[in-house]
Design a protein around this motif. Structure first.
Motif, PDB file in Angstrom:
ATOM      1  N   GLN A  98       0.822  -1.209   0.000  1.00  0.00           N
ATOM      2  CA  GLN A  98       0.000   0.000   0.000  1.00  0.00           C
ATOM      3  C   GLN A  98       0.856   1.259   0.000  1.00  0.00           C
ATOM      4  O   GLN A  98       0.549   2.233  -0.695  1.00  0.00           O
ATOM      5  CB  GLN A  98      -0.935  -0.003   1.205  1.00  0.00           C
ATOM      6  N   HIS A 102       1.115   4.275  -2.916  1.00  0.00           N
ATOM      7  CA  HIS A 102       0.730   5.653  -2.617  1.00  0.00           C
ATOM      8  C   HIS A 102       1.906   6.630  -2.570  1.00  0.00           C
ATOM      9  O   HIS A 102       1.697   7.830  -2.399  1.00  0.00           O
ATOM     10  CB  HIS A 102      -0.040   5.706  -1.300  1.00  0.00           C
ATOM     11  N   ARG A 118       3.275   5.168   9.367  1.00  0.00           N
ATOM     12  CA  ARG A 118       3.060   4.136  10.375  1.00  0.00           C
ATOM     13  C   ARG A 118       4.054   2.989  10.185  1.00  0.00           C
ATOM     14  O   ARG A 118       4.604   2.797   9.101  1.00  0.00           O
ATOM     15  CB  ARG A 118       1.630   3.597  10.275  1.00  0.00           C
ATOM     16  N   THR A 131      -3.131  -4.173   9.489  1.00  0.00           N
ATOM     17  CA  THR A 131      -2.945  -2.770   9.088  1.00  0.00           C
ATOM     18  C   THR A 131      -3.485  -1.794  10.129  1.00  0.00           C
ATOM     19  O   THR A 131      -3.038  -0.662  10.193  1.00  0.00           O
ATOM     20  CB  THR A 131      -3.632  -2.502   7.743  1.00  0.00           C
ATOM     21  N   TYR A 132      -4.432  -2.226  10.939  1.00  0.00           N
ATOM     22  CA  TYR A 132      -5.007  -1.334  11.947  1.00  0.00           C
ATOM     23  C   TYR A 132      -4.297  -1.442  13.296  1.00  0.00           C
ATOM     24  O   TYR A 132      -4.698  -0.799  14.257  1.00  0.00           O
ATOM     25  CB  TYR A 132      -6.512  -1.618  12.120  1.00  0.00           C
ATOM     26  N   PRO A 137       2.912   6.727  14.360  1.00  0.00           N
ATOM     27  CA  PRO A 137       3.529   7.207  13.116  1.00  0.00           C
ATOM     28  C   PRO A 137       4.702   8.141  13.406  1.00  0.00           C
ATOM     29  O   PRO A 137       4.625   8.996  14.296  1.00  0.00           O
ATOM     30  CB  PRO A 137       2.382   7.949  12.422  1.00  0.00           C
ATOM     31  N   SER A 167       0.077  12.937   7.913  1.00  0.00           N
ATOM     32  CA  SER A 167       0.183  11.501   8.150  1.00  0.00           C
ATOM     33  C   SER A 167      -0.200  10.741   6.898  1.00  0.00           C
ATOM     34  O   SER A 167      -1.232  11.022   6.274  1.00  0.00           O
ATOM     35  CB  SER A 167      -0.729  11.076   9.307  1.00  0.00           C
ATOM     36  N   ARG A 169      -1.601   7.820   4.830  1.00  0.00           N
ATOM     37  CA  ARG A 169      -2.545   6.714   4.904  1.00  0.00           C
ATOM     38  C   ARG A 169      -3.152   6.499   3.523  1.00  0.00           C
ATOM     39  O   ARG A 169      -3.498   7.469   2.852  1.00  0.00           O
ATOM     40  CB  ARG A 169      -3.662   7.013   5.909  1.00  0.00           C
ATOM     41  N   PRO A 170      -3.279   5.243   3.118  1.00  0.00           N
ATOM     42  CA  PRO A 170      -2.831   4.031   3.798  1.00  0.00           C
ATOM     43  C   PRO A 170      -1.344   3.780   3.557  1.00  0.00           C
ATOM     44  O   PRO A 170      -0.672   4.572   2.900  1.00  0.00           O
ATOM     45  CB  PRO A 170      -3.685   2.957   3.136  1.00  0.00           C
ATOM     46  N   SER A 172       2.299   1.366   5.223  1.00  0.00           N
ATOM     47  CA  SER A 172       3.110   1.209   6.430  1.00  0.00           C
ATOM     48  C   SER A 172       4.518   0.767   6.064  1.00  0.00           C
ATOM     49  O   SER A 172       4.768   0.231   4.979  1.00  0.00           O
ATOM     50  CB  SER A 172       2.506   0.146   7.359  1.00  0.00           C
TER      51      SER A 172
END
Length: 272
Positions: A98, A102, A118, A131-132, A137, A167, A169-170, A172
């Motif tokens: 992800q 991005h 994150r 992922t949650y 971060p 931040s 998102r999404p 990591s």
């Protein structure tokens, strides 16, 4: 390797003896126009591995330099970057799918000068957290020239910037260093020493409230605030290890002051 469309991004890594971890890190950075590696004396084949990856086509530039401390070494690595954006990544971290997808959007952002990203750890007996379930971060992606490291910090160093930070998102960073608890506690002990020395030098005084309440607060913040309770016993151990780090830091600050006020000298036998 097939050459991907490269982004205007320099990734920078500091390392020593990371032959077991760094190759997946480098391969996850194939979208970067430049990969800066600052090595502080590897003897385990890390440099040979990096040379092999460079011959495959990865845009790696290796610098060899003695160890001046975390912040100073990362600042040096940051200064070697030549692309408009710079990504701080450790040898045992990788970009998840992800985040890779991005990255172009993050770099095209006009308002932000930096991004917090994150990180999801790999837990022994569980695997990567969902992922949650992620760590706080941290600022990892910055426009070149917009920030610098605070050289007074001995551990948990970070880039200080002027301007808007967002931040991401999404996406990591995946942290893969599955140490058994025996080795992880040694690592936490070393980090807590650096942190305690830093705070002691800054004039931090021992406080019984921090010694008593910081460790359970640290545990609760990780276990419930970061949802580690969803990762079974592996999540419980991860949160408890963080509490141990917090306790050792506060206890070492207390002991440093105690040794000044009451030096450890054995009393004469007739006095006990």
């Amino acid at each position: 390797m097939a050459t991907p469309t490269r982004l205007p991004l320099s990734a920078f890594i500091i390392c020593k003896n990371e032959a077991h971890y760094i190759e997946p890190c480098i391969r996850s950075l194939d979208l970067c126009a430049e990969i800066i590696v600052v090595d502080s004396g590897s003897t385990d084949g890390t440099l040979d591995l990096l040379e092999r990856l460079r011959e495959e086509g990865f845009p790696i530039k290796v610098f060899q330099r003695g160890w001046p401390g975390y912040a100073a070494q990362k600042q040096f690595a940051l200064e070697q970057c030549t692309q408009p954006w710079c990504l701080n990544i450790d040898a045992d971290e990788r970009l998840d799918l992800q985040l890779r997808e991005h990255l172009p959007r993050l770099l095209a952002e006009d308002e932000a000068v930096a991004w917090r990203i994150r990180r999801r750890p790999f837990l022994v007996g569980f695997g990567y957290t969902p992922t949650y379930v992620f760590e706080r971060p941290n600022l990892r992606l910055v426009r070149r020239g917009a920030g610098a490291y605070d050289l007074s910090k001995r551990v948990h160093e970070g880039i200080s910037v002027e301007g808007r930070v967002k931040s991401a998102r999404p996406g990591s960073l995946l942290h893969f260093r599955p140490l058994p608890l025996d080795e992880q506690i040694l690592k936490e002990n070393a980090y807590s020493t650096l942190k305690a020395d830093q705070l002691f030098d800054q004039g931090e005084k021992p406080r019984w409230a921090k010694l008593v309440f910081n460790p359970p607060y640290y545990f609760l913040r990780l276990y419930f605030g970061r949802w580690l309770f969803l990762c079974g016993w592996a999540g419980f151990i991860q949160a408890m290890t963080g509490a141990v780090y917090s306790f050792m830091t506060e206890a070492k600050i207390w002991q440093r002051h105690a040794l000044i006020a009451h030096p450890s000298k054995e009393p004469p036998l007739d006095g006990i």
